[in-house]
Design an enzyme around this catalytic site. Structure first.
Site, PDB file in Angstrom:
ATOM      1  N   LYS A 152      50.016  43.360  41.638  1.00  0.00           N
ATOM      2  CA  LYS A 152      51.114  43.040  42.533  1.00  0.00           C
ATOM      3  C   LYS A 152      52.310  42.573  41.706  1.00  0.00           C
ATOM      4  O   LYS A 152      52.114  42.164  40.565  1.00  0.00           O
ATOM      5  CB  LYS A 152      50.711  41.992  43.560  1.00  0.00           C
ATOM      6  CG  LYS A 152      50.338  40.637  42.957  1.00  0.00           C
ATOM      7  CD  LYS A 152      50.379  39.551  43.971  1.00  0.00           C
ATOM      8  CE  LYS A 152      51.788  39.095  44.233  1.00  0.00           C
ATOM      9  NZ  LYS A 152      52.056  37.673  43.904  1.00  0.00           N
ATOM     10  N   HIS A 182      44.518  39.855  44.489  1.00  0.00           N
ATOM     11  CA  HIS A 182      43.352  39.113  43.996  1.00  0.00           C
ATOM     12  C   HIS A 182      42.707  38.241  45.081  1.00  0.00           C
ATOM     13  O   HIS A 182      41.552  37.861  44.961  1.00  0.00           O
ATOM     14  CB  HIS A 182      43.691  38.307  42.736  1.00  0.00           C
ATOM     15  CG  HIS A 182      44.471  37.064  42.970  1.00  0.00           C
ATOM     16  ND1 HIS A 182      45.828  37.056  43.157  1.00  0.00           N
ATOM     17  CD2 HIS A 182      44.086  35.759  43.053  1.00  0.00           C
ATOM     18  CE1 HIS A 182      46.238  35.818  43.342  1.00  0.00           C
ATOM     19  NE2 HIS A 182      45.207  35.007  43.282  1.00  0.00           N
ATOM     20  N   HIS A 244      48.992  38.261  50.118  1.00  0.00           N
ATOM     21  CA  HIS A 244      47.815  37.418  50.342  1.00  0.00           C
ATOM     22  C   HIS A 244      47.636  36.994  51.818  1.00  0.00           C
ATOM     23  O   HIS A 244      46.558  37.139  52.384  1.00  0.00           O
ATOM     24  CB  HIS A 244      47.889  36.156  49.482  1.00  0.00           C
ATOM     25  CG  HIS A 244      48.155  36.437  48.030  1.00  0.00           C
ATOM     26  ND1 HIS A 244      47.650  37.540  47.376  1.00  0.00           N
ATOM     27  CD2 HIS A 244      48.885  35.781  47.100  1.00  0.00           C
ATOM     28  CE1 HIS A 244      48.044  37.523  46.112  1.00  0.00           C
ATOM     29  NE2 HIS A 244      48.806  36.470  45.927  1.00  0.00           N
TER      30      HIS A 244
HETATM   31  C1  BG6 Z   1      50.015  34.822  43.017  1.00  0.00           C
HETATM   32  C2  BG6 Z   1      51.405  34.317  43.271  1.00  0.00           C
HETATM   33  O1  BG6 Z   1      49.868  36.117  43.517  1.00  0.00           O
HETATM   34  O2  BG6 Z   1      49.086  33.974  43.652  1.00  0.00           O
HETATM   35  C3  BG6 Z   1      51.544  32.894  42.793  1.00  0.00           C
HETATM   36  O3  BG6 Z   1      52.335  35.134  42.586  1.00  0.00           O
HETATM   37  C4  BG6 Z   1      50.466  32.018  43.375  1.00  0.00           C
HETATM   38  O4  BG6 Z   1      52.824  32.366  43.097  1.00  0.00           O
HETATM   39  C5  BG6 Z   1      49.095  32.647  43.176  1.00  0.00           C
HETATM   40  O5  BG6 Z   1      50.537  30.761  42.741  1.00  0.00           O
HETATM   41  C6  BG6 Z   1      48.044  31.866  43.922  1.00  0.00           C
HETATM   42  O6  BG6 Z   1      46.780  32.342  43.585  1.00  0.00           O
HETATM   43  P1  BG6 Z   1      45.508  31.438  43.696  1.00  0.00           P
HETATM   44  O7  BG6 Z   1      44.374  32.344  43.398  1.00  0.00           O
HETATM   45  O8  BG6 Z   1      45.684  30.333  42.678  1.00  0.00           O
HETATM   46  O9  BG6 Z   1      45.492  30.904  45.072  1.00  0.00           O
END
Ligand code: BG6
Length: 489
Positions: A152, A182, A244
């Site tokens: 992404k 992810h 997300h």
């Molecule tokens: C990323 C974003 O995709 O996801 C970030 O670009 C964010 O800004 C992150 O902090 C959060 O991922 P996780 O797995 O820590 O919740």
């Protein structure tokens, strides 16, 4: 024979996430063998130098799961090939390098599975796909599979995402393309499917007849820091909502797929995303709020008058039989009191209470199902109970389920699952082109209103708080409250 080529080998993602995940898969004996993990990046480097760099970072990011002996067995899988994404010769030499690794210089066909992972800056996605095609690295045959994994952000709006899809489709069939989000590799996000579709008690009440509203929150305590140049062009909507939050929403609200396979799951996700009512400018003004943490403009690389939102909340509706008129609140913020990603299903109140004029000390609450995705992964059910030794006083109580208490072992990082699925060719947890475009169709009009002149400036909020005060007033104007919980880890 498996080969995974990582473009952007010297980048942060490679050392922080990809290699530690591959190391962990190797440690658990899940990586197919033989496998070559090839770093592709501009700086010329010997294999040994790359391995040494990765040894340090992998040790750091795998913590107490690191073992010198396992690393010694894993390190020979790591190879390095210097190249420039803009240069066609680099891809011709990559093709020769792969042939050499696969056939050991011998002629004759060996079965091979090639995976190209674009972990570069997004501006290189299109050119990398094009160059792979030109060098013949996207063509599949009976002996060879070729897949491309794309990080992404996939586009910055609908138009750029469509354009990118079109360019990549010139060289790769959709079945070869794996767009990563992810969050879809997180165990607790996958557990939403299990909760809904491997249990019979939830599905009958999982609809507008029983559910009053849904809240999906992804709050983080971290600030933007070094990511300001990217974040200034992205903001919270593009960074967290388009991908997300909408992915989680689709798992929570989609219809039951008939099978756990890529097509069935993604068909249902697309259907529900397409049922989300797109918002006009007027509706966006009513149905969204944004904020900015107070010192954001002091971060290096941030404009002094930046309007970039570091907090956002939106209210959506899904126009289908199951969800008609059920408000869905999505919210995400940086610099918040705590890191907490959760889904809250608020059920309707009982239609009639025979307790209200008894000695009850509280109004009746609707039941609540809380899925704590991270940290402190678990599930809570909130329900009313009688307080013992009172006439008929009642108060909310909880039933708790916690993954840590119920299962041993560490929660794997989401990249482990996703890398393994991509290596094995299972696209169920990757976004399809129509899915990504459907998500942009929802976010684009909101972003446009936020960028236009009629939306209020983002309200400042203190770091370490629960976000802008206006966001509380806004949800209260719909007769609701945020459910805020800082999980105990
Ligand atoms: C990323 C974003 O995709 O996801 C970030 O670009 C964010 O800004 C992150 O902090 C959060 O991922 P996780 O797995 O820590 O919740």
């Amino acid at each position: 024979m498996y080969s995974l080529v990582i473009f952007g080998a010297s980048g942060d993602l490679t050392s922080r996430k990809l290699i530690p995940a591959l190391y962990n898969l190797f440690r658990k004996k899940r990586l197919p063998q033989p496998i070559h993990l090839i770093g592709f990046s501009r700086t010329p480097m010997k294999d040994e130098v790359w391995r040494k760099k990765l040894l340090e970072t992998t040790r750091q990011f795998t913590g107490n799961l690191f073992c010198e002996q396992t690393w010694s067995a894993f390190a020979p899988c790591l190879r390095y090939h210097a190249g420039d994404i803009g240069n066609a010769d680099s891809f011709t030499s990559l093709a020769a390098f792969l042939n050499q690794l696969e056939n050991g210089g011998q002629s004759g066909a060996t079965t091979s599975h090639r995976l190209f992972y674009l972990s570069t800056s997004p501006q290189f996605y299109a050119v990398a796909a094009e160059q792979l095609g030109v060098a013949g690295l996207s063509s599949e045959s009976a002996e060879r599979s070729c897949r491309i994994v794309i990080e992404k952000p996939f586009g910055t709006d609908l138009e750029s995402a469509q354009k990118l899809n079109e360019i990549i489709h010139r060289r790769f069939d959709e079945s070869q393309i794996y767009r990563i989000d992810h969050y879809l590799g997180k165990e607790t996000v996958n557990n939403v499917l299990v909760l809904r579709f491997a249990n019979a008690i939830f599905e009958p009440i999982w609809n507008r007849n029983y559910i009053q509203n849904i809240q999906i929150t992804a709050n983080e305590d971290i600030l933007i820091g070094r990511r300001a140049p990217y974040y200034e062009t992205a903001g919270i909507l593009r960074d967290m909502f388009q991908n997300h939050l909408l992915q989680i929403l689709s798992f929570v609200t989609m219809e039951p797929p008939a099978r756990f396979d890529a097509k069935a799951i993604r068909d249902e996700k697309v259907k529900v995303l397409q049922s989300i009512r797109p918002m006009t400018e007027e509706e966006t003004l009513q149905n969204s709020v944004r904020g900015q943490y107070r010192n954001y403009r002091d971060e290096s690389g941030v404009a002094k008058d930046s309007q970039t939102a570091t907090y956002g909340a939106i209210r959506l509706f899904i126009d289908n039989w199951r969800w008609k008129d059920v408000p869905i609140f999505l919210r995400s913020g940086k610099g918040m009191a705590c890191r907490s990603t959760q889904i809250v299903i608020n059920f309707r109140q009982p239609p009639h209470s025979m307790f209200s004029d008894k000695a009850s000390n509280l109004p009746l609450h609707g039941n609540r199902l809380l899925l704590q995705l991270q940290p402190a992964e678990g599930i809570q059910v909130h329900f009313m109970t009688k307080i013992p030794d009172t006439e008929m006083k009642i108060r909310p109580s909880e039933l708790n389920f916690n993954f840590k208490n119920s299962f041993s072992g560490e929660m794997p990082d989401s990249y482990e699952r996703l890398l393994l699925d991509a290596i094995h060719g299972d696209a169920s947890l990757f976004a399809r082109s129509d899915e990504v475009e459907a998500a942009w169709r929802i976010i684009d009009p909101i972003q446009k209103t936020w960028d236009g002149g009629r939306m209020q400036d983002p309200e400042f909020y203190e770091t370490g708080s629960t976000g802008p005060v206006q966001a509380d007033r806004w949800i209260e104007s719909f007769g609701q409250h945020w459910f805020d919980l800082c999980p105990i880890v």
